[in-house]
Design an enzyme around this catalytic site. Structure first.
Site, PDB file in Angstrom:
ATOM      1  N   ARG A  95      -7.200  -7.864  -9.580  1.00 56.41           N
ATOM      2  CA  ARG A  95      -7.915  -9.120  -9.870  1.00 56.41           C
ATOM      3  C   ARG A  95      -9.375  -8.801 -10.140  1.00 56.41           C
ATOM      4  O   ARG A  95      -9.799  -7.664 -10.012  1.00 56.41           O
ATOM      5  CB  ARG A  95      -7.843 -10.013  -8.635  1.00 56.41           C
ATOM      6  CG  ARG A  95      -8.382  -9.271  -7.411  1.00 56.41           C
ATOM      7  CD  ARG A  95      -8.552 -10.120  -6.193  1.00 56.41           C
ATOM      8  NE  ARG A  95      -8.643  -9.331  -4.992  1.00 56.41           N
ATOM      9  CZ  ARG A  95      -9.757  -8.852  -4.457  1.00 56.41           C
ATOM     10  NH1 ARG A  95     -10.903  -9.088  -5.046  1.00 56.41           N
ATOM     11  NH2 ARG A  95      -9.733  -8.145  -3.357  1.00 56.41           N
ATOM     12  N   LYS A 106       0.816  -1.213   0.000  1.00 66.41           N
ATOM     13  CA  LYS A 106       0.000   0.000   0.000  1.00 66.41           C
ATOM     14  C   LYS A 106       0.851   1.265   0.000  1.00 66.41           C
ATOM     15  O   LYS A 106       0.412   2.310  -0.478  1.00 66.41           O
ATOM     16  CB  LYS A 106      -0.951  -0.007   1.194  1.00 66.41           C
ATOM     17  CG  LYS A 106      -2.097  -1.002   1.058  1.00 66.41           C
ATOM     18  CD  LYS A 106      -3.097  -0.831   2.200  1.00 66.41           C
ATOM     19  CE  LYS A 106      -3.914  -2.070   2.422  1.00 66.41           C
ATOM     20  NZ  LYS A 106      -4.963  -2.290   1.424  1.00 66.41           N
ATOM     21  N   HIS A 108     -14.669  -3.863   7.903  1.00 66.32           N
ATOM     22  CA  HIS A 108     -14.007  -3.482   6.644  1.00 66.32           C
ATOM     23  C   HIS A 108     -14.231  -4.504   5.542  1.00 66.32           C
ATOM     24  O   HIS A 108     -13.507  -4.524   4.548  1.00 66.32           O
ATOM     25  CB  HIS A 108     -12.498  -3.249   6.836  1.00 66.32           C
ATOM     26  CG  HIS A 108     -12.192  -2.300   7.951  1.00 66.32           C
ATOM     27  ND1 HIS A 108     -12.604  -0.990   7.932  1.00 66.32           N
ATOM     28  CD2 HIS A 108     -11.534  -2.479   9.112  1.00 66.32           C
ATOM     29  CE1 HIS A 108     -12.206  -0.402   9.044  1.00 66.32           C
ATOM     30  NE2 HIS A 108     -11.568  -1.279   9.786  1.00 66.32           N
ATOM     31  N   GLU A 147      -2.387   6.846   8.434  1.00 65.87           N
ATOM     32  CA  GLU A 147      -3.250   7.534   7.487  1.00 65.87           C
ATOM     33  C   GLU A 147      -4.268   8.349   8.264  1.00 65.87           C
ATOM     34  O   GLU A 147      -4.699   7.945   9.337  1.00 65.87           O
ATOM     35  CB  GLU A 147      -3.984   6.491   6.628  1.00 65.87           C
ATOM     36  CG  GLU A 147      -4.140   6.869   5.201  1.00 65.87           C
ATOM     37  CD  GLU A 147      -4.644   5.717   4.329  1.00 65.87           C
ATOM     38  OE1 GLU A 147      -5.682   5.130   4.654  1.00 65.87           O
ATOM     39  OE2 GLU A 147      -3.982   5.427   3.320  1.00 65.87           O
TER      40      GLU A 147
HETATM   41  P1  ADP Z   1      -8.023  -3.766   2.397  1.00 68.30           P
HETATM   42  O1  ADP Z   1      -6.800  -4.016   1.573  1.00 68.30           O
HETATM   43  O2  ADP Z   1      -7.981  -4.512   3.675  1.00 68.30           O
HETATM   44  O3  ADP Z   1      -9.265  -3.917   1.604  1.00 68.30           O
HETATM   45  P2  ADP Z   1      -8.432  -0.880   2.216  1.00 68.30           P
HETATM   46  O4  ADP Z   1      -7.357   0.128   2.271  1.00 68.30           O
HETATM   47  O5  ADP Z   1      -9.045  -1.129   0.896  1.00 68.30           O
HETATM   48  O6  ADP Z   1      -7.889  -2.229   2.842  1.00 68.30           O
HETATM   49  O7  ADP Z   1      -9.560  -0.463   3.257  1.00 68.30           O
HETATM   50  C1  ADP Z   1     -10.642  -1.297   3.572  1.00 68.30           C
HETATM   51  C2  ADP Z   1     -11.747  -0.477   4.234  1.00 68.30           C
HETATM   52  O8  ADP Z   1     -11.261   0.169   5.430  1.00 68.30           O
HETATM   53  C3  ADP Z   1     -12.290   0.646   3.385  1.00 68.30           C
HETATM   54  O9  ADP Z   1     -13.303   0.213   2.523  1.00 68.30           O
HETATM   55  C4  ADP Z   1     -12.802   1.604   4.449  1.00 68.30           C
HETATM   56  O10 ADP Z   1     -14.039   1.165   4.955  1.00 68.30           O
HETATM   57  C5  ADP Z   1     -11.791   1.458   5.565  1.00 68.30           C
HETATM   58  N1  ADP Z   1     -10.714   2.471   5.468  1.00 68.30           N
HETATM   59  C6  ADP Z   1      -9.507   2.324   4.869  1.00 68.30           C
HETATM   60  N2  ADP Z   1      -8.770   3.449   4.966  1.00 68.30           N
HETATM   61  C7  ADP Z   1      -9.520   4.335   5.645  1.00 68.30           C
HETATM   62  C8  ADP Z   1      -9.303   5.690   6.090  1.00 68.30           C
HETATM   63  N3  ADP Z   1      -8.173   6.350   5.854  1.00 68.30           N
HETATM   64  N4  ADP Z   1     -10.306   6.303   6.778  1.00 68.30           N
HETATM   65  C9  ADP Z   1     -11.458   5.658   7.056  1.00 68.30           C
HETATM   66  N5  ADP Z   1     -11.713   4.383   6.674  1.00 68.30           N
HETATM   67  C10 ADP Z   1     -10.759   3.725   5.982  1.00 68.30           C
HETATM   68  P1  ADP Z   2     -13.336  -7.560  -2.837  1.00 63.29           P
HETATM   69  O1  ADP Z   2     -12.464  -6.343  -2.692  1.00 63.29           O
HETATM   70  O2  ADP Z   2     -13.294  -8.269  -4.145  1.00 63.29           O
HETATM   71  O3  ADP Z   2     -14.684  -7.338  -2.328  1.00 63.29           O
HETATM   72  P2  ADP Z   2     -12.436  -8.660  -0.423  1.00 63.29           P
HETATM   73  O4  ADP Z   2     -11.458  -7.634   0.040  1.00 63.29           O
HETATM   74  O5  ADP Z   2     -13.730  -8.776   0.270  1.00 63.29           O
HETATM   75  O6  ADP Z   2     -12.619  -8.582  -1.963  1.00 63.29           O
HETATM   76  O7  ADP Z   2     -11.693 -10.057  -0.424  1.00 63.29           O
HETATM   77  C1  ADP Z   2     -12.140 -11.120  -1.241  1.00 63.29           C
HETATM   78  C2  ADP Z   2     -11.848 -12.405  -0.572  1.00 63.29           C
HETATM   79  O8  ADP Z   2     -10.448 -12.565  -0.458  1.00 63.29           O
HETATM   80  C3  ADP Z   2     -12.405 -12.492   0.828  1.00 63.29           C
HETATM   81  O9  ADP Z   2     -12.832 -13.804   1.019  1.00 63.29           O
HETATM   82  C4  ADP Z   2     -11.221 -12.122   1.703  1.00 63.29           C
HETATM   83  O10 ADP Z   2     -11.333 -12.749   2.957  1.00 63.29           O
HETATM   84  C5  ADP Z   2     -10.068 -12.676   0.895  1.00 63.29           C
HETATM   85  N1  ADP Z   2      -8.846 -11.881   1.012  1.00 63.29           N
HETATM   86  C6  ADP Z   2      -8.657 -10.605   0.688  1.00 63.29           C
HETATM   87  N2  ADP Z   2      -7.397 -10.227   0.889  1.00 63.29           N
HETATM   88  C7  ADP Z   2      -6.750 -11.318   1.360  1.00 63.29           C
HETATM   89  C8  ADP Z   2      -5.402 -11.596   1.765  1.00 63.29           C
HETATM   90  N3  ADP Z   2      -4.457 -10.683   1.724  1.00 63.29           N
HETATM   91  N4  ADP Z   2      -5.101 -12.836   2.183  1.00 63.29           N
HETATM   92  C9  ADP Z   2      -6.049 -13.782   2.219  1.00 63.29           C
HETATM   93  N5  ADP Z   2      -7.321 -13.582   1.852  1.00 63.29           N
HETATM   94  C10 ADP Z   2      -7.676 -12.377   1.434  1.00 63.29           C
END
Ligand code: ADP
Ligand code: ADP
Ligand code: MG
Length: 498
Positions: A292, A116, A235, A200
């Site tokens: 993906r 990230k 999340h 962040e």
């Molecule tokens: P992941 O890789 O686990 O999906 P993301 O960075 O996409 O992580 O964040 C997942 C979720 O966490 C977001 O959809 C949002 O709900 C919350 N989130 C992430 N960053 C922030 C932020 N800076 N402020 C508030 N909520 C956040």
């Molecule tokens: P999307 O962004 O497509 O909605 P999610 O963030 O919900 O996807 O993740 C999709 C699936 O992959 C979920 O079942 C989640 O638990 C799994 N997943 C996401 N990131 C990881 C990771 N880094 N390692 C293992 N499983 C993951």
């Protein structure tokens, strides 16, 4: 076209990809773990290969074994689905080394976006707005404190290698910073084998709005509009829709352009998603790129009328993008609900067991992407996502009504599901007005479900009454009241009901 494709996944996404392979006539290969020997996906492919063991680590996460199977069966390409190895740069590199194509971007792009911190740097350089943050060394606590003060509390400690909502800790006051850093680090170390974290600015009540992108090997990139995925638990997304009720044409165009700029900066190939967070002032900030196919891709398919998986095959085969930006349209409204084997009335505890009854809804504008059927075993080994219910209608209120109806007709008995909870959720007045944000479920107490036994009894009774009329019943006054006419089909005789 591709000669042969191995699907390195299970459940609904494997079924989904196998279906498109069958449609376009590409020979398909499935893989299955021991508990999945009888699973739907293992039976839908032209050939299926065993991955010995039960745990994800031994089977669907076993990169070496998967490369070996792909090589042995002569697959030209591998579709990784989502989760498991779909964003694993090492797996992509291993396939590349074996001369097998990953249906996705290159291992370098996956590696860059899997971090990230790197991803934010790339986006900043490309002129895409990012959430204000600090990526210095958090073990220098005094510096981290100063940086956090500078950003202003609340802040979020986030894992560089994060995914699936893990490795994140919100901090409201300076006193909580040290512990949050330690917690996030240890969770990140455990989940990703990489304990690096950064800070962040934490945005309050934001919306999660993401943009579907596609790029090809010839340098073209387009976006396929947005999906709003603000309703989340820990999340993790639960409901997704397109269009987002928060966007107007101007903001949509600006977010789409930013996503295409991101794709171009990366030389992005195949399908991806640029995730943004949208604040109350309608500023949007880059969150991450998912390299993906996304769980929620069907809502984009329903509003654009395209098959994204087929487009993935074409691009992986080296063809140019099958669509140009000017040709793409976003029509009507699509909503998706994720149906999980879990019990919302008991802290969302995953529910396991055999599915005794499985009746999926059908009808105009209703789509069910399912990995299970009657008799399927739901085990503790994998993600509890059973199916996705997706609806399309001309506008949002009609789509909500259709989702309500479809949920009421979705019968799964044998394991607990979140279906009644989803129904209560989409019927909530704030959901109906589109007032969504990522804390929706914290702010609104959504009833999990009526008590279990009653609920199942009602479902069985409802199912029996609506779906299994008999000729004898047709001769009596029907459910809809005394004197109502029997169904005209009943007059056709017994053969109709056979
Ligand atoms: P992941 O890789 O686990 O999906 P993301 O960075 O996409 O992580 O964040 C997942 C979720 O966490 C977001 O959809 C949002 O709900 C919350 N989130 C992430 N960053 C922030 C932020 N800076 N402020 C508030 N909520 C956040
Ligand atoms: P999307 O962004 O497509 O909605 P999610 O963030 O919900 O996807 O993740 C999709 C699936 O992959 C979920 O079942 C989640 O638990 C799994 N997943 C996401 N990131 C990881 C990771 N880094 N390692 C293992 N499983 C993951
Ligand atoms: Mg994310």
């Amino acid at each position: 076209m591709l000669r042969k494709v191995l699907v390195a996944n299970r459940g609904e996404i494997a079924v989904r990809v196998l279906q498109s392979l069958r449609e376009v006539g590409i020979p398909s290969v499935a893989v299955y773990s021991d508990p999945d020997r009888q699973a739907l996906h293992a039976r839908l492919a032209d050939e299926s290969h065993r991955l010995e063991g039960a745990s994800a680590a031994e089977t669907y996460l076993n990169a070496d074994r998967l490369v070996e199977v792909a090589r042995e069966c002569g697959a030209e390409a591998v579709h990784p689905g989502y989760g498991f190895l779909s964003e694993n740069a090492e797996f992509a590199a291993k396939l590349e080394a074996a001369g097998i194509r990953l249906i996705g971007p290159s291992s370098q792009v996956i590696a860059a976006m899997g971090d990230k911190v790197t991803a934010k740097q790339v986006m900043e350089e490309a002129g895409v707005p990012v959430v204000p943050g600090w990526t210095g060394d958090v073990s220098a606590l005094a510096e981290a404190r100063r940086a956090a003060e500078g950003l202003g509390y609340p802040i979020l400690v986030k894992a560089a290698a994060g995914g699936g909502g893990r490795g994140m800790r919100r901090v409201d006051t300076p006193a909580g910073l040290e512990a949050a850093i330690a917690d996030a680090r240890s969770e990140a170390e455990k989940s990703f084998g990489d304990g690096r974290v950064f800070l962040e600015k934490y945005l309050e009540r934001p919306r999660h709005v993401e943009v579907q992108i596609f790029g090809d090997r010839h340098g073209a990139a387009v976006h396929l509009f947005e999906r709003e995925c603000s309703v989340q638990r820990r999340h993790q997304k639960i409901i997704e829709e397109s269009p987002s009720p928060a966007l107007d044409p101007d903001l949509r165009a600006r977010m789409g352009e930013a996503a295409v700029r991101a794709a171009q900066a990366l030389g992005y190939e195949n399908a991806g998603t640029v995730e943004f967070i949208l604040d109350a002032q309608r500023n949007f900030y880059f969150l991450e790129v998912n390299t993906r196919l996304q769980v929620e891709h069907p809502v984009t398919e329903l509003v654009t009328g395209l098959d994204l998986v087929r487009a993935q095959f074409a691009i992986a085969a080296g063809q140019p993008l099958p669509f140009r930006q000017e040709e793409l349209k976003q029509e009507g409204h699509a909503l998706e609900c994720r149906v999980y084997a879990e019990d919302p009335s008991r802290g969302y505890l995953p529910s396991t067991g055999r599915i005794q009854v499985y009746r999926a809804p059908a009808g105009p504008g209703i789509r069910v992407d399912s990995g299970v059927e009657e008799g399927s075993e739901v085990t503790i080994h994998y993600d509890p996502l059973l199916a996705k219910l997706i609806v399309w209608a001309e506008d949002r209120p009609s789509a909500l009504a259709r989702m309500d109806l479809a949920l009421s007709r979705f019968v799964i008995l044998g394991v607990r599901t979140n279906i009644p909870f989803l129904r209560n959720l989409i019927r909530h007045p704030s959901f109906a007005t589109g007032d969504l944000h990522t804390h929706f479920l914290d702010e609104h107490a959504i009833a999990p479900a009526p008590p279990g036994v009653l609920q199942e009894a009602l479902l069985v009774a409802g199912w029996a009454a609506t779906e299994r009329p008999t000729v004898a019943a047709g001769n009596r006054p029907s459910r809809s009241g005394a004197g109502a006419r029997p169904s005209p089909w009943l007059e056709a005789g017994n053969w109709r009901l056979a």
